[in-house]
Write a protein that holds these residues in place. Structure first.
Motif, PDB file in Angstrom:
ATOM      1  N   ASP A  39       0.831  -1.212   0.000  1.00 51.46           N
ATOM      2  CA  ASP A  39       0.000   0.000   0.000  1.00 51.46           C
ATOM      3  C   ASP A  39       0.860   1.254   0.000  1.00 51.46           C
ATOM      4  O   ASP A  39       0.574   2.231  -0.691  1.00 51.46           O
ATOM      5  CB  ASP A  39      -0.894   0.045   1.252  1.00 51.46           C
ATOM      6  N   GLU A  59      11.818 -15.473   5.528  1.00 55.68           N
ATOM      7  CA  GLU A  59      10.536 -15.673   4.848  1.00 55.68           C
ATOM      8  C   GLU A  59      10.062 -14.412   4.143  1.00 55.68           C
ATOM      9  O   GLU A  59       9.608 -14.461   3.006  1.00 55.68           O
ATOM     10  CB  GLU A  59       9.506 -16.206   5.840  1.00 55.68           C
ATOM     11  N   MET A 109      -6.287  -3.116   2.708  1.00 55.74           N
ATOM     12  CA  MET A 109      -4.849  -3.404   2.574  1.00 55.74           C
ATOM     13  C   MET A 109      -4.614  -4.379   1.419  1.00 55.74           C
ATOM     14  O   MET A 109      -5.397  -5.283   1.191  1.00 55.74           O
ATOM     15  CB  MET A 109      -4.349  -4.027   3.873  1.00 55.74           C
ATOM     16  N   ALA A 110      -3.518  -4.165   0.715  1.00 60.44           N
ATOM     17  CA  ALA A 110      -3.220  -5.024  -0.430  1.00 60.44           C
ATOM     18  C   ALA A 110      -3.016  -6.466   0.012  1.00 60.44           C
ATOM     19  O   ALA A 110      -2.518  -6.725   1.109  1.00 60.44           O
ATOM     20  CB  ALA A 110      -1.962  -4.531  -1.133  1.00 60.44           C
ATOM     21  N   ASP A 111      -3.421  -7.356  -0.836  1.00 65.01           N
ATOM     22  CA  ASP A 111      -3.272  -8.763  -0.529  1.00 65.01           C
ATOM     23  C   ASP A 111      -2.028  -9.266  -1.258  1.00 65.01           C
ATOM     24  O   ASP A 111      -1.909  -9.118  -2.462  1.00 65.01           O
ATOM     25  CB  ASP A 111      -4.531  -9.495  -1.013  1.00 65.01           C
ATOM     26  N   VAL A 112      -1.084  -9.814  -0.518  1.00 62.88           N
ATOM     27  CA  VAL A 112       0.120 -10.342  -1.154  1.00 62.88           C
ATOM     28  C   VAL A 112       0.019 -11.862  -1.172  1.00 62.88           C
ATOM     29  O   VAL A 112       0.147 -12.502  -0.138  1.00 62.88           O
ATOM     30  CB  VAL A 112       1.390  -9.922  -0.388  1.00 62.88           C
ATOM     31  N   PRO A 113      -0.257 -12.446  -2.321  1.00 62.54           N
ATOM     32  CA  PRO A 113      -0.377 -13.901  -2.358  1.00 62.54           C
ATOM     33  C   PRO A 113       0.976 -14.541  -2.061  1.00 62.54           C
ATOM     34  O   PRO A 113       2.008 -14.036  -2.513  1.00 62.54           O
ATOM     35  CB  PRO A 113      -0.806 -14.194  -3.807  1.00 62.54           C
ATOM     36  N   LEU A 114       0.972 -15.628  -1.284  1.00 64.20           N
ATOM     37  CA  LEU A 114       2.244 -16.278  -0.953  1.00 64.20           C
ATOM     38  C   LEU A 114       2.784 -17.002  -2.189  1.00 64.20           C
ATOM     39  O   LEU A 114       2.100 -17.861  -2.749  1.00 64.20           O
ATOM     40  CB  LEU A 114       2.049 -17.267   0.195  1.00 64.20           C
ATOM     41  N   PRO A 115       3.950 -16.637  -2.632  1.00 66.73           N
ATOM     42  CA  PRO A 115       4.491 -17.228  -3.853  1.00 66.73           C
ATOM     43  C   PRO A 115       5.101 -18.607  -3.586  1.00 66.73           C
ATOM     44  O   PRO A 115       6.317 -18.761  -3.574  1.00 66.73           O
ATOM     45  CB  PRO A 115       5.554 -16.219  -4.280  1.00 66.73           C
ATOM     46  N   GLU A 121       6.319 -22.334  -4.300  1.00 67.85           N
ATOM     47  CA  GLU A 121       6.721 -23.125  -5.460  1.00 67.85           C
ATOM     48  C   GLU A 121       5.882 -24.404  -5.421  1.00 67.85           C
ATOM     49  O   GLU A 121       5.546 -24.906  -4.360  1.00 67.85           O
ATOM     50  CB  GLU A 121       8.214 -23.495  -5.384  1.00 67.85           C
ATOM     51  N   PHE A 137      13.790 -24.033   5.584  1.00 67.04           N
ATOM     52  CA  PHE A 137      13.284 -23.084   6.575  1.00 67.04           C
ATOM     53  C   PHE A 137      12.203 -22.132   6.077  1.00 67.04           C
ATOM     54  O   PHE A 137      12.056 -21.045   6.613  1.00 67.04           O
ATOM     55  CB  PHE A 137      14.440 -22.273   7.176  1.00 67.04           C
ATOM     56  N   LEU A 138      11.480 -22.514   5.049  1.00 69.73           N
ATOM     57  CA  LEU A 138      10.375 -21.653   4.626  1.00 69.73           C
ATOM     58  C   LEU A 138       9.076 -22.278   5.114  1.00 69.73           C
ATOM     59  O   LEU A 138       8.531 -23.185   4.486  1.00 69.73           O
ATOM     60  CB  LEU A 138      10.364 -21.515   3.095  1.00 69.73           C
ATOM     61  N   SER A 139       8.574 -21.789   6.235  1.00 72.33           N
ATOM     62  CA  SER A 139       7.418 -22.453   6.842  1.00 72.33           C
ATOM     63  C   SER A 139       6.145 -22.236   6.019  1.00 72.33           C
ATOM     64  O   SER A 139       5.211 -23.005   6.124  1.00 72.33           O
ATOM     65  CB  SER A 139       7.219 -21.980   8.281  1.00 72.33           C
ATOM     66  N   PHE A 140       6.134 -21.181   5.172  1.00 73.20           N
ATOM     67  CA  PHE A 140       4.915 -20.976   4.380  1.00 73.20           C
ATOM     68  C   PHE A 140       4.812 -21.995   3.253  1.00 73.20           C
ATOM     69  O   PHE A 140       3.774 -22.144   2.623  1.00 73.20           O
ATOM     70  CB  PHE A 140       4.831 -19.540   3.829  1.00 73.20           C
ATOM     71  N   GLU A 141       5.908 -22.703   3.032  1.00 71.96           N
ATOM     72  CA  GLU A 141       5.920 -23.655   1.945  1.00 71.96           C
ATOM     73  C   GLU A 141       5.900 -25.086   2.480  1.00 71.96           C
ATOM     74  O   GLU A 141       5.370 -25.996   1.868  1.00 71.96           O
ATOM     75  CB  GLU A 141       7.202 -23.413   1.136  1.00 71.96           C
TER      76      GLU A 141
END
Ligand code: B12
Ligand code: SF4
Lengths: 441, 316
Positions: A215, A242, B1-7, B9, B43-47
């Motif tokens: 933003d 991250e 607020m902008a939505d940032v999609p989790l990239p 893989e 160590f990328l917990s979002f993945e």
């Protein structure tokens, strides 16, 4: 860069050939490979040009701070992994001082930053930036400190101050040096963007939430401020890895413009902070700011940056040549080594230590170390002979002798046959060369 | 607020699991360590929701010939005895012991396979950690030494080092016959890393019995090559290359061989501290590029590496 098909959609489709390519599609293919310029087509519509200009902008903006010889470029990266091509702009390191330090303390800190200056494999390793923090809350004092620091070093500066009034005065005072302004947060963004615009200095946007950062980018861009840097304010190493990964991947994989900017990271003090910094060098940090930099940790950090940012295709090399070391005359012996910088500079410094005059023949091994080159067939009796012939080594030295690296003792016989020189096997590690050379003389 | 999609893989593969050390119910006498199982880059917990398990192995040798001086000094007199050395590591929180039977080298001490196996058994008795065991690097002798060691330590599930393209059968046989696992070494090249796993599995080992060692070059000594080879190996494994989905071991002790690590360099601070950071930096590059097991020489470097793993949200 967009694909040829995406580019083609925006071309005039006249197939007139004025761009020097037979068809619009052929031209699109050249554009996609960066082999032609959009301006080569005289028939582009304004809309098409804008659409293509924005899709051909680099996924991560290049932001430059400092002026003249002392600039730091950040961003403009195109890869997630260095093996896919390379990383281009080495992580910059800033040491932080503040306006509540006495003059002596300030000078001591800047001197320390400057002392961390090393030469390694022919390159200079050093810190890049001084960051000056406003802690006094006193605008006059802050500007005085900035002016003093400017006299001490000509490195690029980061101004760290959240008070928009003080920042405005400071930025306008220092604009000549194009410092980086740190920074805007959701509360002061309007004023900070205005200051960035009026001073022309790049601006850091700070938020621990990537959505908010996006933003803020939008707000700045609406005002025409494009030279932006993102501070995702990680509280720990995991968040840092991250967030940096999300920013870099979004920008490169998804061409997500809202996060396509270099990354600023403030490092906590202590061992955890240094571990974080090392991680940031490997994982996408563009500028790291340190409150302290212990001498024993500086060299590992600087060497890691040098390692990670070398071009994977091209090892750091020196020119193949017959190097005179310690003023050799005709009775000095010839030694050979490879043109891998690490090998050459290690051997060179050991020969210099010996004070014994020698001719050092550097053989072109395409930048490979002794054993690697030997295993790869790039260091052979023939390649050594050719190097000696090309440099006229035998005319320079009349000892009739060639000292070879101990690691390739097995080349002795062949080398003797192909060069006609007496082969003397040197030590395996060049650290033993001083003793060896002195005993030989 | 902008939505940032989790990239994220879209990985199709995962790192295979492997266990070292057998507890009593499995015929051994020690704790076991379980590795692998991850489905994303380190160590990328979002993945990858799975926590990353890193095992830290402390270097022990039965002869000090090849041990860097600062590493020896860190253990004082304990370094003269592999049993005491291993105990010190256990007390300092190592997960594994990496024992080098250097004394068996025919060009040095030429200790017999029996006496080497005695050393292994003594260490096994003294600590309850799983063991990595190497010979001396002398091909012929190692095959005898590791055969003997494998037999005597049957059931303990050691990790035997190492098999390489030009010499793998005897090590692989010693492991297969006695339920141990094997390190497949290759030289800084993703294709060679794959090749050694193919050779070992063709020979009869299961993938759950193999760890790859792609050669971790130290900081300033080619670290960038290793970093990229490791990343490529991990990416291939996660993209579904079955032969590369085995856990990875990175020996960081070579950091002490880089002269800049400990030479006197003006303004580069205390040499011991710098050496410790040199090894820790090498370890961190290994961790971020995909290592599952680290071999470390200096206890303070291990402390730093452990700090890094916990700061990264991993487990050790
Ligand atoms: C980094 C590295 C690579 C990098 C290349 C780095 C480079 N630019 O050279 C890469 C990944 C590309 C690589 C590839 C290969 N490598 Co490689 N590599 C290494 C590694 C880890 C470090 C090499 C290094 O930088 N050494 C530091 C420099 C300074 O050492 P140096 O040049 O030998 O110089 C020293 C001495 O020789 C001496 N010296 C030098 N000049 C002189 C001159 C005189 C007169 C004297 C007296 C002394 C002297 O002093 C110097 C300082 O001590 C070593 C293992 C290791 N830890 O040493 C393996 C190693 C050299 N590689 C090896 C091999 C086999 C290969 C490959 C063939 C394998 C493969 N994957 O196919 C390939 C070949 C390359 C190719 N293009 O095909 C083997 C060589 C085996 C052997 N005994 O012959 C080694 C020893 C690894 C091993 N243990 O198996 N490698
Ligand atoms: S000049 Fe423009 S319109 Fe003509 S062929 Fe080239 S791209 Fe197409």
């Amino acid at each position: 860069m967009a694909t040829a098909i995406e580019i083609f959609k925006h071309l005039p489709k006249k197939n007139c050939g004025e761009c020097k390519y037979p068809t619009c599609l052929a031209f699109a293919m050249q554009l996609a490979n960066n082999k032609a310029k959009l301006d080569d087509c005289p028939h582009m519509s304004e809309a098409g040009r804008n659409a293509l200009a924005s899709s051909s902008a680099p996924p991560i903006r290049l932001v430059r701070i400092g002026t003249g010889r002392n600039t730091v470029d950040m961003g403009d990266e195109t890869e997630l992994y260095r093996h896919d091509k390379r990383f281009f702009h080495p992580t910059a390191f800033a040491l932080r001082v503040s306006d509540d330090l006495s003059i002596e303390e300030l000078e001591k800190k800047v001197d320390h930053a400057r002392s961390l200056h090393f030469e390694r494999v022919g390159q200079v390793l050093k810190l890049d930036i001084v960051e000056v923090e406003c802690r006094s809350g006193d605008g006059v004092k802050y500007v005085q400190t900035l002016e003093h620091v400017s006299k001490l070093v000509d490195w690029p500066l980061v101004l760290r101050c959240r008070d928009p009034v003080i920042m405005s005065a400071a930025a306008n005072r220092m604009r000549e040096r194009r410092p980086l302004l740190h920074g805007a947060d959701p509360d002061n963004i309007k004023e900070m963007v205005a200051t960035s615009k009026s001073s022309g200095c790049p601006l850091v946007l700070c938020s621990d939430d990537l959505g908010k950062l996006t933003d803020m980018v939008e707000v700045a861009r609406k005002e025409g401020v494009e030279d932006l840097v993102l501070d995702p304010m990680p509280g720990n190493m995991k968040d840092m890895l991250e967030r940096c990964t999300v920013i870099r991947r979004s920008a490169i994989r998804k061409t997500f413009r809202g996060l396509g900017y270099p990354i600023y990271l403030g490092m906590p003090v202590g061992k955890n902070g240094m571990l974080m910094a090392l991680t940031a060098v490997m994982k996408y940090g563009s500028l790291l700011s340190f409150e302290e930099m212990p001498s024993s940790q500086a060299l590992p950090l600087l060497v890691l940056r040098q390692n990670i940012y070398t071009d994977p295709q091209v090892p750091i090399q020196v020119k193949p040549y017959l190097y005179p070391v310690n003023n050799p005359g005709p009775d000095a012996p010839i030694l050979f080594t490879t043109n891998f910088s690490l090998t050459y500079f290690t051997v060179l410094s050991d020969i210099e230590k010996s004070k014994v005059p020698v001719w050092l023949q550097v053989v072109d091994t395409e930048g490979l170390s002794v054993l690697t080159a030997y295993s790869a067939g790039k260091l052979t009796a023939d390649s050594v002979r050719n190097a000696l012939e090309a440099s006229g080594a035998n005319g320079r030295s009349n000892r009739g002798m060639l000292v070879i690296p101990g690691m390739v003792a097995r080349m002795s016989v062949k080398l003797n046959e192909s060069t006609g020189l007496q082969i003397v096997v040197g030590p395996k590690e060049s650290s033993a060369l001083p003793k060896f050379l002195r005993s030989m003389n | 607020m902008a939505d940032v999609p989790l990239p994220k893989e879209k990985w199709t593969g995962s790192i295979g699991e492997l266990e070292l050390g057998n507890s009593q119910d499995k015929g051994g006498s020690r704790r076991s360590v379980r590795l692998g199982g991850n489905r994303g880059m380190p160590f990328l917990s979002f993945e990858d929701g799975e926590r990353r398990m890193i095992a830290m192995a402390g270097l022990v040798a039965d002869s000090l010939d090849e041990v860097p001086q600062p590493v020896r000094d860190a253990f004082g007199d304990d370094a003269k005895d592999p049993v005491r050395w291993a105990r010190t590591w256990a007390a300092r929180g190592a997960d594994l012991i990496c024992l080098h039977l250097t004394s068996t080298n025919p060009e040095e001490g030429d200790a017999s396979p029996e006496s080497a196996a005695d050393t292994v058994m003594a260490v096994l008795k003294a600590v309850d950690l799983p063991l990595i065991v190497y010979g001396s690097g002398h091909e012929e002798k190692d095959s005898k030494v590791l055969e003997k060691v494998g037999e005597r330590a049957r059931g303990e599930r050691l990790l035997l080092g190492h098999a390489e393209e030009s010499a793998y059968k005897s090590v692989a046989a010693a492991a297969m016959a006695n339920g141990h696992a094997v390190i497949g070494f290759s030289n800084l090249d993703i294709n060679l890393a794959k090749q050694i796993v193919i050779l070992l599995t063709d020979f009869g080992l299961g993938k759950g019995d193999i760890v790859i060692d792609p050669l971790m070059a130290a900081l300033g000594m080619g670290l960038e090559y290793s970093y990229s080879v490791n990343e490529r190996i991990r990416i291939s494994a996660l993209s579904g290359d079955n032969m590369l989905r085995v856990p990875m071991i990175c020996d960081c002790t070579s950091a002490w061989k880089a002269r800049e690590a400990t030479d006197d360099v003006p303004h580069a601070g205390d040499t011991l501290e710098r050496g410790v950071w040199w090894e820790a930096t090498t370890a961190l590059a290994a961790l971020l590029s995909g290592a599952d097991i680290l071999v470390l020489g200096h206890p303070e470097a291990m402390e730093l590496a452990r700090m890094a793993v916990s700061d990264l949200g991993g487990e050790n």
